[in-house]
Design a protein around this motif. Structure first.
Motif, PDB file in Angstrom:
ATOM      1  N   THR A 130       0.841  -1.191   0.000  1.00 55.86           N
ATOM      2  CA  THR A 130       0.000   0.000   0.000  1.00 55.86           C
ATOM      3  C   THR A 130       0.880   1.247   0.000  1.00 55.86           C
ATOM      4  O   THR A 130       1.921   1.260   0.660  1.00 55.86           O
ATOM      5  CB  THR A 130      -0.910  -0.003   1.251  1.00 55.86           C
ATOM      6  N   PRO A 131       0.489   2.301  -0.726  1.00 58.56           N
ATOM      7  CA  PRO A 131       1.275   3.535  -0.724  1.00 58.56           C
ATOM      8  C   PRO A 131       1.544   4.041   0.687  1.00 58.56           C
ATOM      9  O   PRO A 131       0.639   4.099   1.524  1.00 58.56           O
ATOM     10  CB  PRO A 131       0.391   4.521  -1.507  1.00 58.56           C
ATOM     11  N   ASP A 132       2.817   4.354   0.931  1.00 62.98           N
ATOM     12  CA  ASP A 132       3.291   4.826   2.233  1.00 62.98           C
ATOM     13  C   ASP A 132       3.040   3.830   3.361  1.00 62.98           C
ATOM     14  O   ASP A 132       3.073   4.189   4.544  1.00 62.98           O
ATOM     15  CB  ASP A 132       2.676   6.190   2.580  1.00 62.98           C
ATOM     16  N   GLY A 133       2.777   2.568   2.988  1.00 57.03           N
ATOM     17  CA  GLY A 133       2.638   1.510   3.988  1.00 57.03           C
ATOM     18  C   GLY A 133       1.395   1.604   4.847  1.00 57.03           C
ATOM     19  O   GLY A 133       1.308   0.931   5.878  1.00 57.03           O
ATOM     20  N   ARG A 134       0.401   2.402   4.459  1.00 53.37           N
ATOM     21  CA  ARG A 134      -0.819   2.538   5.270  1.00 53.37           C
ATOM     22  C   ARG A 134      -1.493   1.183   5.452  1.00 53.37           C
ATOM     23  O   ARG A 134      -1.566   0.386   4.518  1.00 53.37           O
ATOM     24  CB  ARG A 134      -1.795   3.507   4.597  1.00 53.37           C
ATOM     25  N   HIS A 135      -1.994   0.915   6.656  1.00 53.60           N
ATOM     26  CA  HIS A 135      -2.594  -0.398   6.931  1.00 53.60           C
ATOM     27  C   HIS A 135      -4.118  -0.338   6.977  1.00 53.60           C
ATOM     28  O   HIS A 135      -4.764  -1.303   7.426  1.00 53.60           O
ATOM     29  CB  HIS A 135      -2.046  -0.998   8.218  1.00 53.60           C
ATOM     30  N   ASP A 136      -4.712   0.763   6.505  1.00 53.91           N
ATOM     31  CA  ASP A 136      -6.170   0.884   6.566  1.00 53.91           C
ATOM     32  C   ASP A 136      -6.796   0.951   5.169  1.00 53.91           C
ATOM     33  O   ASP A 136      -7.929   1.394   5.011  1.00 53.91           O
ATOM     34  CB  ASP A 136      -6.564   2.138   7.356  1.00 53.91           C
ATOM     35  N   MET A 137      -6.066   0.487   4.152  1.00 52.58           N
ATOM     36  CA  MET A 137      -6.537   0.642   2.775  1.00 52.58           C
ATOM     37  C   MET A 137      -7.190  -0.611   2.209  1.00 52.58           C
ATOM     38  O   MET A 137      -7.615  -0.629   1.062  1.00 52.58           O
ATOM     39  CB  MET A 137      -5.369   1.066   1.866  1.00 52.58           C
ATOM     40  N   ARG A 138      -7.233  -1.674   3.002  1.00 51.90           N
ATOM     41  CA  ARG A 138      -7.936  -2.879   2.551  1.00 51.90           C
ATOM     42  C   ARG A 138      -8.662  -3.497   3.738  1.00 51.90           C
ATOM     43  O   ARG A 138      -8.204  -3.387   4.881  1.00 51.90           O
ATOM     44  CB  ARG A 138      -6.966  -3.885   1.918  1.00 51.90           C
ATOM     45  N   PRO A 139      -9.791  -4.127   3.491  1.00 47.71           N
ATOM     46  CA  PRO A 139     -10.521  -4.766   4.597  1.00 47.71           C
ATOM     47  C   PRO A 139      -9.884  -6.101   4.957  1.00 47.71           C
ATOM     48  O   PRO A 139      -8.988  -6.591   4.260  1.00 47.71           O
ATOM     49  CB  PRO A 139     -11.909  -4.991   3.996  1.00 47.71           C
ATOM     50  N   GLU A 140     -10.327  -6.701   6.036  1.00 48.53           N
ATOM     51  CA  GLU A 140     -10.016  -8.105   6.269  1.00 48.53           C
ATOM     52  C   GLU A 140     -10.761  -8.916   5.205  1.00 48.53           C
ATOM     53  O   GLU A 140     -11.888  -8.583   4.836  1.00 48.53           O
ATOM     54  CB  GLU A 140     -10.479  -8.519   7.672  1.00 48.53           C
ATOM     55  N   TYR A 141     -10.116  -9.961   4.710  1.00 51.34           N
ATOM     56  CA  TYR A 141     -10.709 -10.836   3.689  1.00 51.34           C
ATOM     57  C   TYR A 141     -11.280 -10.050   2.491  1.00 51.34           C
ATOM     58  O   TYR A 141     -12.472 -10.119   2.192  1.00 51.34           O
ATOM     59  CB  TYR A 141     -11.817 -11.713   4.300  1.00 51.34           C
ATOM     60  N   PRO A 142     -10.454  -9.285   1.775  1.00 53.90           N
ATOM     61  CA  PRO A 142     -10.951  -8.511   0.621  1.00 53.90           C
ATOM     62  C   PRO A 142     -11.637  -9.393  -0.417  1.00 53.90           C
ATOM     63  O   PRO A 142     -12.571  -8.938  -1.095  1.00 53.90           O
ATOM     64  CB  PRO A 142      -9.686  -7.887   0.035  1.00 53.90           C
ATOM     65  N   SER A 143     -11.194 -10.646  -0.566  1.00 53.78           N
ATOM     66  CA  SER A 143     -11.811 -11.542  -1.548  1.00 53.78           C
ATOM     67  C   SER A 143     -13.303 -11.667  -1.282  1.00 53.78           C
ATOM     68  O   SER A 143     -14.119 -11.685  -2.216  1.00 53.78           O
ATOM     69  CB  SER A 143     -11.175 -12.938  -1.479  1.00 53.78           C
ATOM     70  N   ILE A 144     -13.662 -11.750  -0.007  1.00 53.59           N
ATOM     71  CA  ILE A 144     -15.071 -11.885   0.367  1.00 53.59           C
ATOM     72  C   ILE A 144     -15.782 -10.539   0.283  1.00 53.59           C
ATOM     73  O   ILE A 144     -16.859 -10.417  -0.315  1.00 53.59           O
ATOM     74  CB  ILE A 144     -15.193 -12.475   1.788  1.00 53.59           C
ATOM     75  N   VAL A 145     -15.166  -9.508   0.857  1.00 44.32           N
ATOM     76  CA  VAL A 145     -15.808  -8.189   0.927  1.00 44.32           C
ATOM     77  C   VAL A 145     -16.051  -7.626  -0.470  1.00 44.32           C
ATOM     78  O   VAL A 145     -17.169  -7.188  -0.797  1.00 44.32           O
ATOM     79  CB  VAL A 145     -14.954  -7.215   1.769  1.00 44.32           C
ATOM     80  N   TYR A 146     -15.027  -7.631  -1.325  1.00 45.27           N
ATOM     81  CA  TYR A 146     -15.184  -7.073  -2.671  1.00 45.27           C
ATOM     82  C   TYR A 146     -16.236  -7.848  -3.478  1.00 45.27           C
ATOM     83  O   TYR A 146     -17.060  -7.270  -4.176  1.00 45.27           O
ATOM     84  CB  TYR A 146     -13.862  -7.109  -3.436  1.00 45.27           C
ATOM     85  N   THR A 147     -16.181  -9.171  -3.369  1.00 52.63           N
ATOM     86  CA  THR A 147     -17.111 -10.003  -4.149  1.00 52.63           C
ATOM     87  C   THR A 147     -18.548  -9.761  -3.719  1.00 52.63           C
ATOM     88  O   THR A 147     -19.456  -9.611  -4.559  1.00 52.63           O
ATOM     89  CB  THR A 147     -16.757 -11.491  -4.004  1.00 52.63           C
ATOM     90  N   GLN A 148     -18.777  -9.715  -2.423  1.00 55.21           N
ATOM     91  CA  GLN A 148     -20.145  -9.501  -1.937  1.00 55.21           C
ATOM     92  C   GLN A 148     -20.692  -8.155  -2.407  1.00 55.21           C
ATOM     93  O   GLN A 148     -21.868  -8.042  -2.774  1.00 55.21           O
ATOM     94  CB  GLN A 148     -20.182  -9.603  -0.411  1.00 55.21           C
TER      95      GLN A 148
END
Length: 603
Positions: free
Chosen positions: A109-127
């Motif tokens: 992630t740009p500048d190492g930010r840890h809030d730019m993706r959810p837990e389990y993006p595969s599930i969240v994005y698909t839903q």
């Protein structure tokens, strides 16, 4: 440095789509990682591959899932499907430490930010996509989905979860390295908009009405049985791993929540020509311009490195590489490697030093079975454990030739090997004296010319019992390699360090094993830095052993440290040399009645 235009990257916004003169997209890829147009980043590889087949592809990197979902709507509907990947790592490994603490940095992630993706993006994005566009197929890929394709233990939620197909609602899952299945899928969908169920290396969730059984299907225990019986979950895993490592595998079937998960056998390993084609696609090798002025840590690590092969036949019990990439090595041609090295030489900021010329393991280039027919009949998860297969060609000559040809380039001052070295391959004695000579020559050249001050190796432990469970060679081989390393450093007047990696709390490991590890590494004059607490990740034999407390291949009981207290008690032995750990270690050694080790550590 070559000057690029915005249209040299795959489009990420509606404006960029319009700049290309497109009024419709064929495929839209959603990724949990930033978009770096480089062959080490999966979304870029799939995007460039589909582009090379004439398809119009866009990438939406790290979409915002917490607002009005405009990132998911902005490009509209694709003609064929949405593709979803969590990124280059399992999102939970990326987000949390082994102690389930939030990591300070997200490397993708740009500048190492840890809030730019959810837990389990595969599930969240698909839903989200299925809710917004219910009639558009969603195809899952990437390592998170690949390793969760069947019932699996999830360490972060401490529960057994069903196939990610069930939780996400995706129409299809592509597992492993996805070039071949995704190409075939696009070809099929151009002729018929219905998602096919017979493409190799894909998985899908079917109803009992739509499922057609085959006589040679491998039927696993149902998901519901695995929830009730850990031994059934362990038994399932043995079959899953074996089929993942076979040339000609069976179709895997598992009943799940009234449906049926079908996992088609994988494609045969890619040919060298196919792999070259993937690496030779027109990548800019740079992050998208939207990130100008921002640091992407993972890119900084690999921008001046070259991956020369895929796959790993090590079969380490805790590692997911062979589960995802396969155990059969597919090596790039010398021409393709040299082409990439020359492209790096032209990059802005390159000062003549390659950071790595390696792969999943540094020294497996061009290694495969001498008799391929024997490999076709084999289901061993490792070609080198518990012993090196006599059919394996361990010749290091092709790799030496690559090193020398790269180093002969006028713009290369030095090529370093940053990938982990398998010293068991270097120490192995073949029946062919020429192969042994090449291994010795490679070892000398590696240590004297390709170490950037520190050489990484991974003995992982000192206990013979724990190493066997890890599928790693005996520690005696590390001693032998260290002697060679020290001798060559002395001969060449070099001041290089050997950096060993170790793991605590692996299944089978006790506090006593860790105490003895501390004594042994102290005797070798190591103050350990590269250490980690075992993290259970989906689809490894170590994870299944840790969760079920039995070994999947034998169903025999295996102890594992599970509570935070037990894990911390093991980990502290790595740091015996720290004054703040001394009292705790002494007390623990007294408790386990190993007073003899107190003197050895603190005499």
């Amino acid at each position: 440095m070559k000057q690029y235009k915005l249209t040299d990257w795959l489009p990420t916004t509606k404006k960029e789509v319009e700049l290309r003169g497109w009024d419709e997209l064929d495929v839209i890829l959603f990724s949990g990682d930033a978009y770096v147009d480089h062959p080490s980043f999966g979304a870029a590889v799939i995007g460039r591959l589909l582009e090379s087949h004439g398809l119009k592809v866009a990438i939406v990197p790290q979409p915002n899932w917490r607002d009005d979902l405009r990132d998911f709507k902005k490009l509209g509907c694709p003609r064929l499907f949405f593709g979803v990947s969590a990124g280059c790592m399992d999102s939970m490994v990326n987000k949390y430490t082994a102690n389930k603490r939030l990591r300070s940095e997200d490397a993708y992630t740009p500048d190492g930010r840890h809030d730019m993706r959810p837990e389990y993006p595969s599930i969240v994005y698909t839903q989200i996509l299925k809710k917004l566009f219910p009639n558009v197929p969603v195809v899952l890929g990437g390592i998170e989905a690949s390793l969760r394709r069947l019932t699996h233990y999830d360490y972060w939620e401490n529960r057994v979860r069903p196939s990610i197909l069930w939780d996400s609602g995706a129409d299809l899952l592509v597992y492993g390295m996805g070039e071949k299945p995704i190409t075939e899928l696009c070809k099929r969908l151009q002729d018929n908009p219905v998602i096919p169920t017979d493409i190799p290396q894909t998985a899908m969730l079917l109803t009992e009405k739509t499922f057609c059984p085959k006589a040679d299907d491998l039927i696993l225990f149902p998901h519901e049985d695995c929830l009730k019986d850990k031994k059934k979950q362990a038994s399932n895993f043995k079959h899953i791993e074996e089929e993942s490592n076979k040339y000609e595998a069976s179709r895997i079937i598992q009943k799940t929540n009234g449906h049926i998960v079908v996992v088609n056998p994988p494609y045969p390993p890619m040919t060298q020509t196919e792999l070259d084609r993937s690496f030779d696609l027109p990548y800019t090798r740079l992050p998208h311009p939207k990130y100008n002025g921002k640091r992407i840590p993972a890119y900084d690590m690999i921008k001046f490195s070259v991956n020369i092969h895929r796959g790993c036949f090590g079969g380490c019990a805790f590692c997911t590489i062979s589960a995802h990439q396969g155990k059969f090595i597919v090596s790039r041609s010398k021409e393709s490697i040299m082409k990439e090295v020359k492209a790096i030489c032209e990059m802005d900021g390159f000062k003549g030093y390659l950071s790595d010329l390696g792969g999943p393991s540094a020294n497996m280039y061009m290694m495969k079975g001498n008799n391929e027919n024997l490999c076709r009949q084999c289901k061993r998860p490792s070609c080198i454990h518990p012993h090196i297969c006599p059919n394996l060609n361990t010749d290091h000559r092709p790799l030496l030739d690559i090193y020398r040809q790269v180093d002969a380039l006028p713009n290369i001052k030095k090529s370093f090997i940053g990938s982990g070295i398998r010293y068991d391959l270097l120490l192995h004695r073949s029946k062919d004296p020429e192969i042994n000579k090449n291994a010795d020559e490679y070892t000398r050249e590696l240590i004297t010319k390709h170490v950037s001050g520190r050489l990484k190796v991974a003995p992982e432990h000192t206990s013979e019992r724990v190493l066997y469970l890890m599928r790693k060679p005996p520690f005696e081989q590390f001693y032998r390699f260290k002697q060679i390393f020290d001798r060559l450093n002395k001969e060449q007047n070099l001041r290089q360090q050997l950096i060993p990696y170790f793991i605590s709390s692996h299944p089978g490991c006790t506090e006593e094993d860790m105490a003895e590890l501390a004594v042994i590494t102290k005797r070798l004059n190591f103050h350990l830095e590269q250490v980690q607490d075992f993290t259970p990740t989906p689809m490894t034999v170590s994870t299944e052993t840790w969760y079920t407390s039995v070994h999947p291949y034998t169903l025999e009981p295996v102890f594992s440290a599970k509570t935070p207290k037990e894990k911390l008690a093991q980990r502290m032995f790595f740091f015996w040399y720290k004054p703040e750990e001394r009292r705790n270690i002494i007390n623990e050694l007294r408790r386990i009645k190993r007073n003899d080790l107190i003197k050895k550590l603190y005499e």
